[in-house]
Write a protein that holds these residues in place. Structure first.
Motif, PDB file in Angstrom:
ATOM      1  N   MET A 149       0.465  -4.150   1.905  1.00 12.94           N
ATOM      2  CA  MET A 149      -0.660  -3.344   1.422  1.00 12.94           C
ATOM      3  C   MET A 149      -0.667  -1.979   2.118  1.00 12.94           C
ATOM      4  N   LEU A 150      -0.491  -2.029   3.431  1.00 14.49           N
ATOM      5  CA  LEU A 150      -0.540  -0.776   4.193  1.00 14.49           C
ATOM      6  C   LEU A 150       0.657   0.125   3.888  1.00 14.49           C
ATOM      7  N   ALA A 151       1.813  -0.483   3.649  1.00 12.69           N
ATOM      8  CA  ALA A 151       3.000   0.336   3.334  1.00 12.69           C
ATOM      9  C   ALA A 151       2.791   1.068   2.012  1.00 12.69           C
ATOM     10  N   CYS A 152       2.165   0.396   1.063  1.00 14.64           N
ATOM     11  CA  CYS A 152       1.841   1.060  -0.206  1.00 14.64           C
ATOM     12  C   CYS A 152       0.905   2.232   0.060  1.00 14.64           C
ATOM     13  N   ALA A 153      -0.145   1.944   0.811  1.00 15.21           N
ATOM     14  CA  ALA A 153      -1.134   2.984   1.096  1.00 15.21           C
ATOM     15  C   ALA A 153      -0.490   4.159   1.841  1.00 15.21           C
ATOM     16  N   ARG A 154       0.477   3.851   2.676  1.00 19.53           N
ATOM     17  CA  ARG A 154       1.142   4.893   3.454  1.00 19.53           C
ATOM     18  C   ARG A 154       1.788   5.940   2.547  1.00 19.53           C
ATOM     19  N   ILE A 155       2.405   5.455   1.451  1.00 19.95           N
ATOM     20  CA  ILE A 155       3.123   6.387   0.563  1.00 19.95           C
ATOM     21  C   ILE A 155       2.308   6.709  -0.700  1.00 19.95           C
ATOM     22  N   GLY A 156       1.088   6.241  -0.737  1.00 20.14           N
ATOM     23  CA  GLY A 156       0.238   6.577  -1.879  1.00 20.14           C
ATOM     24  C   GLY A 156       0.489   5.736  -3.118  1.00 20.14           C
ATOM     25  N   ALA A 157       1.231   4.624  -2.941  1.00 21.94           N
ATOM     26  CA  ALA A 157       1.407   3.708  -4.079  1.00 21.94           C
ATOM     27  C   ALA A 157       0.161   2.826  -4.168  1.00 21.94           C
ATOM     28  N   ILE A 158      -0.134   2.372  -5.366  1.00 24.55           N
ATOM     29  CA  ILE A 158      -1.356   1.591  -5.602  1.00 24.55           C
ATOM     30  C   ILE A 158      -1.025   0.107  -5.536  1.00 24.55           C
ATOM     31  N   HIS A 159      -1.641  -0.622  -4.603  1.00 22.54           N
ATOM     32  CA  HIS A 159      -1.288  -2.048  -4.570  1.00 22.54           C
ATOM     33  C   HIS A 159      -2.169  -2.880  -5.488  1.00 22.54           C
ATOM     34  N   VAL A 160      -1.495  -3.866  -6.065  1.00 24.46           N
ATOM     35  CA  VAL A 160      -2.166  -4.808  -6.959  1.00 24.46           C
ATOM     36  C   VAL A 160      -1.852  -6.186  -6.396  1.00 24.46           C
ATOM     37  N   VAL A 161      -2.770  -6.709  -5.585  1.00 21.46           N
ATOM     38  CA  VAL A 161      -2.528  -8.008  -4.968  1.00 21.46           C
ATOM     39  C   VAL A 161      -2.928  -9.100  -5.952  1.00 21.46           C
ATOM     40  N   VAL A 162      -2.048 -10.075  -6.102  1.00 21.75           N
ATOM     41  CA  VAL A 162      -2.347 -11.211  -6.977  1.00 21.75           C
ATOM     42  C   VAL A 162      -2.371 -12.461  -6.098  1.00 21.75           C
ATOM     43  N   PHE A 163      -3.473 -13.181  -6.138  1.00 21.93           N
ATOM     44  CA  PHE A 163      -3.679 -14.397  -5.348  1.00 21.93           C
ATOM     45  C   PHE A 163      -2.474 -15.337  -5.509  1.00 21.93           C
ATOM     46  N   SER A 164      -1.919 -15.797  -4.391  1.00 21.95           N
ATOM     47  CA  SER A 164      -0.669 -16.570  -4.467  1.00 21.95           C
ATOM     48  C   SER A 164      -0.842 -17.904  -5.185  1.00 21.95           C
ATOM     49  N   ALA A 165      -2.071 -18.402  -5.280  1.00 25.27           N
ATOM     50  CA  ALA A 165      -2.257 -19.663  -6.003  1.00 25.27           C
ATOM     51  C   ALA A 165      -2.531 -19.430  -7.490  1.00 25.27           C
ATOM     52  N   PHE A 166      -2.506 -18.178  -7.921  1.00 27.41           N
ATOM     53  CA  PHE A 166      -2.587 -17.931  -9.359  1.00 27.41           C
ATOM     54  C   PHE A 166      -1.243 -18.266  -9.992  1.00 27.41           C
ATOM     55  N   SER A 167      -1.294 -18.640 -11.261  1.00 25.60           N
ATOM     56  CA  SER A 167      -0.083 -19.055 -11.965  1.00 25.60           C
ATOM     57  C   SER A 167       0.789 -17.860 -12.328  1.00 25.60           C
ATOM     58  N   SER A 168       1.999 -18.153 -12.796  1.00 22.93           N
ATOM     59  CA  SER A 168       2.904 -17.087 -13.206  1.00 22.93           C
ATOM     60  C   SER A 168       2.333 -16.309 -14.398  1.00 22.93           C
ATOM     61  N   GLN A 169       1.587 -16.989 -15.245  1.00 15.12           N
ATOM     62  CA  GLN A 169       0.979 -16.275 -16.378  1.00 15.12           C
ATOM     63  C   GLN A 169      -0.073 -15.271 -15.921  1.00 15.12           C
ATOM     64  N   ALA A 170      -0.878 -15.712 -14.943  1.00 15.68           N
ATOM     65  CA  ALA A 170      -1.905 -14.809 -14.405  1.00 15.68           C
ATOM     66  C   ALA A 170      -1.237 -13.603 -13.750  1.00 15.68           C
ATOM     67  N   LEU A 171      -0.132 -13.845 -13.053  1.00 21.79           N
ATOM     68  CA  LEU A 171       0.639 -12.757 -12.439  1.00 21.79           C
ATOM     69  C   LEU A 171       1.165 -11.824 -13.528  1.00 21.79           C
ATOM     70  N   ASN A 172       1.721 -12.437 -14.564  1.00 20.46           N
ATOM     71  CA  ASN A 172       2.305 -11.679 -15.665  1.00 20.46           C
ATOM     72  C   ASN A 172       1.308 -10.709 -16.310  1.00 20.46           C
ATOM     73  N   ILE A 173       0.105 -11.184 -16.570  1.00 16.13           N
ATOM     74  CA  ILE A 173      -0.924 -10.335 -17.191  1.00 16.13           C
ATOM     75  C   ILE A 173      -1.196  -9.107 -16.324  1.00 16.13           C
ATOM     76  N   ARG A 174      -1.293  -9.327 -15.009  1.00 10.86           N
ATOM     77  CA  ARG A 174      -1.627  -8.229 -14.097  1.00 10.86           C
ATOM     78  C   ARG A 174      -0.473  -7.237 -13.962  1.00 10.86           C
ATOM     79  N   LEU A 175       0.754  -7.757 -13.972  1.00 13.90           N
ATOM     80  CA  LEU A 175       1.910  -6.860 -13.887  1.00 13.90           C
ATOM     81  C   LEU A 175       2.051  -6.047 -15.171  1.00 13.90           C
ATOM     82  N   GLN A 176       1.785  -6.688 -16.285  1.00 11.58           N
ATOM     83  CA  GLN A 176       1.873  -5.984 -17.571  1.00 11.58           C
ATOM     84  C   GLN A 176       0.839  -4.877 -17.657  1.00 11.58           C
ATOM     85  N   ASP A 177      -0.393  -5.234 -17.309  1.00 14.07           N
ATOM     86  CA  ASP A 177      -1.496  -4.289 -17.445  1.00 14.07           C
ATOM     87  C   ASP A 177      -1.273  -3.049 -16.577  1.00 14.07           C
ATOM     88  N   THR A 178      -0.709  -3.248 -15.395  1.00 15.07           N
ATOM     89  CA  THR A 178      -0.545  -2.120 -14.469  1.00 15.07           C
ATOM     90  C   THR A 178       0.836  -1.472 -14.587  1.00 15.07           C
TER      91      THR A 178
END
Ligand code: WTA
Length: 643
Positions: A149-178
């Motif tokens: 998270m901090l490395a992203c913030a360091r270079i101004g990249a936007i972090h999108v944290v996805v809860f590790s117990a979320f499924s691959s589909q939930a991850l997929n939706i968030r990666l697609q949207d962003t």
């Protein structure tokens, strides 16, 4: 060490003189000062942090949009890290407690963390990550999640944290949207003694997205699928990187992170948080609410997959320059008193958890924790759902030994930081009441017409201008939703929280609950619509309705009513429906019970009456059913539940 009990007056508790003396804030004058001119107040606080360039205007309101510290330039990591190198270079920033009890904990000093963050920041740059790019982070509670998270913030990249117990589909939706191009994950993680193959989920989750590179932390050493030129081991990437990376210059209003949360519809929404205002709020809420002083050890139990983890297991405590604990596992594994062992092991002074966990600890019985004196504890915190009087009292007596103020903190993913709570050195603390608005904030409780309600009357909780520096600035790529969800109920100058509440005669606020379809399962936020969407993916289910019902431990749990077109055993349908939810969302959203019913109660226009289904569990009057298109459905459902 603070040994005396809090002062009790009626049903209110106050900090002792001794406690007040040590507390960072101990006089209610701060509220008056802030109320006189909230904008000036926040400005004064902001000045305590490091800005590359000072802002020109503190607050700009262009409803429903607003800005804080306009024109200011900063990098939050300079405040979390560089600034702390001056006086706290070798102070421990955080301690990581792994889940396996046989494994040694790891300590990161501010200097260690600084170097790790800078190295990864350089590595990310080499992989082509630029300011404004979105980076997915799908990691368990291991040190690398904070570093990422901090490395992203360091270079101004936007972090999108996805809860590790979320499924691959939930991850997929968030990666697609962003449209994230990079994902940081791990080979696996430990959960209740089992190794979960996280990389496998990640591999599935990136399908059909724009992710071109995956950085993999080696955590469990399990076998993983590997795609050359796409997958990189973390350790190899950072090995030869320099331990300094110049901090990106961020505008105060540049996005720091996007975090998805459940809203009133089935689709999760990306809550957008900016750099400057969030930093100010994270710093002062962490410092003042948890009273973080030089020698404190702060432990917030929440996972970074949720907003509490972002603000109080990463940014807040680092900004405050404190030492905090993060824990990989479940608080009751391998023994039900693991959480108590951790408090003792590290001499935790401030412990922050959710009412569900408190009720679970209580359920294990008083004997379990008899042997713990908890004498390092100074402050207890609660978050995520209303805490009932019984749980409050148990926490206060058995864990806090009546010495520790309980800060019951109300806030939301959208608010970025705590907005309502009593301050530990000021009080008062009252069972089941969250407290009063943080200095500099104006809340009100309104009836449906927008009239301010007196003490004792329940209504909608709203936040008034100038809002809070850390309040969300948008819903990612969805301005309509932003306007509709937060700025429509009472016009575009009043932030609608979606919670109902009332005040007592002292002005202390009691949160009653949500007015929308959000349910809080063990403090986790899910909507019934999301679950219904997941269930709809089952080919045999033609219709479903999910409602939240009371649960002794978890506060609320979902139960599902489904109509199936195939005649199968109820048990099999229940299993399949649960499997579907596990696949689409993850295990945290599993319904307690799935009822297979012939028909759902509907209005003549076809709207499913969830309210009636909910009432079947509370024992409330069902009201007039004759307006339903199928009143007989209710009787049948009642019989099915009774079985
Ligand atoms: C509820 C969690 C009562 C509330 C930080 C809010 C609470 C929702 C409390 C946000 C509290 C949070 N007492 N209810 N102390 N804290 N809530 O986005 O309904 O996961 O609107 O943020 O949790 O949930 P979220």
């Amino acid at each position: 060490m603070n040994k005396s009990k809090l002062i009790k007056k009626g049903n209110l508790y106050y900090p002792t003189k001794e406690f007040k003396k040590r507390a960072l804030l101990n006089s209610s004058k701060i509220y008056l000062e802030a109320a006189k001119n909230p904008i000036k107040f926040w400005e004064k606080l902001a000045k305590e942090l490091f800005w590359q360039k000072k802002w020109k205007k503190a607050f700009l309101h262009n409803p429903p949009y607003f800005k804080w510290f306009v024109g200011g330039k900063l990098n939050i990591t300079e405040n979390c890290l560089d600034r702390n190198l001056e006086k706290k270079k070798n102070k421990v920033a955080f301690i990581w407690e792994p889940e396996p009890t046989g494994e040694r904990e790891r300590y990161f000093t501010y200097y260690d963390l600084y170097r790790e963050v800078n190295k990864l920041a350089n590595a990310l740059k080499k992989l082509g990550v630029k300011k404004g790019d979105r980076v997915g982070i799908y990691l368990p509670m291991i040190p690398e999640v904070i570093i990422s998270m901090l490395a992203c913030a360091r270079i101004g990249a936007i972090h999108v944290v996805v809860f590790s117990a979320f499924s691959s589909q939930a991850l997929n939706i968030r990666l697609q949207d962003t449209k994230a191009k990079i994902l940081i994950t791990s080979d696996g993680y430990y959960r209740r003694g089992k190794v979960i193959n996280l990389k496998q989920n990640a591999d599935k989750g990136v399908n059909g997205t724009e992710v071109k590179k995956i950085i993999v932390v080696r955590r469990t050493g399990n076998e993983v699928f590997w795609q050359k030129n796409r997958d990189f081991w973390w350790e190899e990437l950072v090995k030869n990187e320099k331990d300094f990376c110049p901090p990106a210059t961020m505008d105060s209003e540049d996005t720091l992170f996007i975090l998805y949360t459940s809203g009133s519809t089935g689709k999760p929404k990306g809550v957008v948080h900016t750099s400057g205002g969030y930093m100010v709020q994270a710093n002062f809420t962490a410092k003042w609410i948890f009273d973080l002083k030089e020698d404190d050890i702060f432990w917030s139990m929440a996972d970074v997959g949720w907003v509490t983890g972002h603000t109080y297991s990463c940014y807040g405590p680092l900004l405050a320059g404190t030492t905090f604990v993060i824990f990989e596992g479940a608080p009751d594994w391998p023994a039900p008193d693991r959480w108590a062992q951790i408090i003792e092991k590290y001499g935790v002074t401030t412990f922050y958890t959710a009412p569900t966990a408190i009720r679970m600890f209580e359920k294990y019985g008083a004997d379990l924790i008899k042997k713990y004196k908890f004498d390092t504890l100074q402050i207890l915190g609660s978050v995520g759902e209303p805490i009932d009087t019984a749980a409050w009292k148990w926490y206060f007596k058995k864990v806090g030994k009546e010495r520790c103020p309980i800060v019951d903190t109300w806030w939301q993913t959208e608010t970025g930081g705590i907005l309502i709570t009593s301050l530990p050195g000021i009080g008062p603390f009252k069972p089941a009441f969250t407290g009063i608005p943080f200095p500099g904030l104006k809340f009100d409780i309104l009836d449906d017409k927008g009239k301010s309600l007196p003490a004792g009357k329940e209504g909608n909780l709203v936040l008034l201008p100038p809002f809070a520096p850390s309040l969300l600035r948008g819903v990612y790529k969805n301005p309509k939703k932003y306007l509709k969800t937060y700025w429509s109920e009472y016009g575009n100058k009043i932030y609608f929280t979606s919670d109902t509440a009332y005040k007592d005669k002292n002005g202390l606020i009691r949160i009653v609950g949500r007015v929308d379809d959000v349910i809080k399962v063990a403090g986790h936020r899910i909507t019934t619509g999301e679950l219904e969407n997941a269930i709809a993916q089952h080919p045999d289910i033609t219709e479903s309705a999910v409602v939240g019902v009371h649960d002794e431990i978890k506060g609320e749990v979902p139960v599902a009513f489904v109509v199936s077109k195939e005649k199968k055993k109820e048990k099999d349908i229940e299993k399949e429906v649960k499997e579907e939810i596990r696949k689409v969302i993850g295990p945290i959203a599993l319904p307690k019970k799935v009822y297979v019913v012939p028909d759902l109660p509907k209005t003549r226009s076809g709207k499913i009456m969830r309210r009636i289904l909910r009432k079947l569990f509370t024992g409330e009057e069902l009201g007039d059913l004759s307006t339903l298109a199928n009143p007989e459905s209710v009787k049948k459902i009642k019989e099915i539940i009774a079985k």
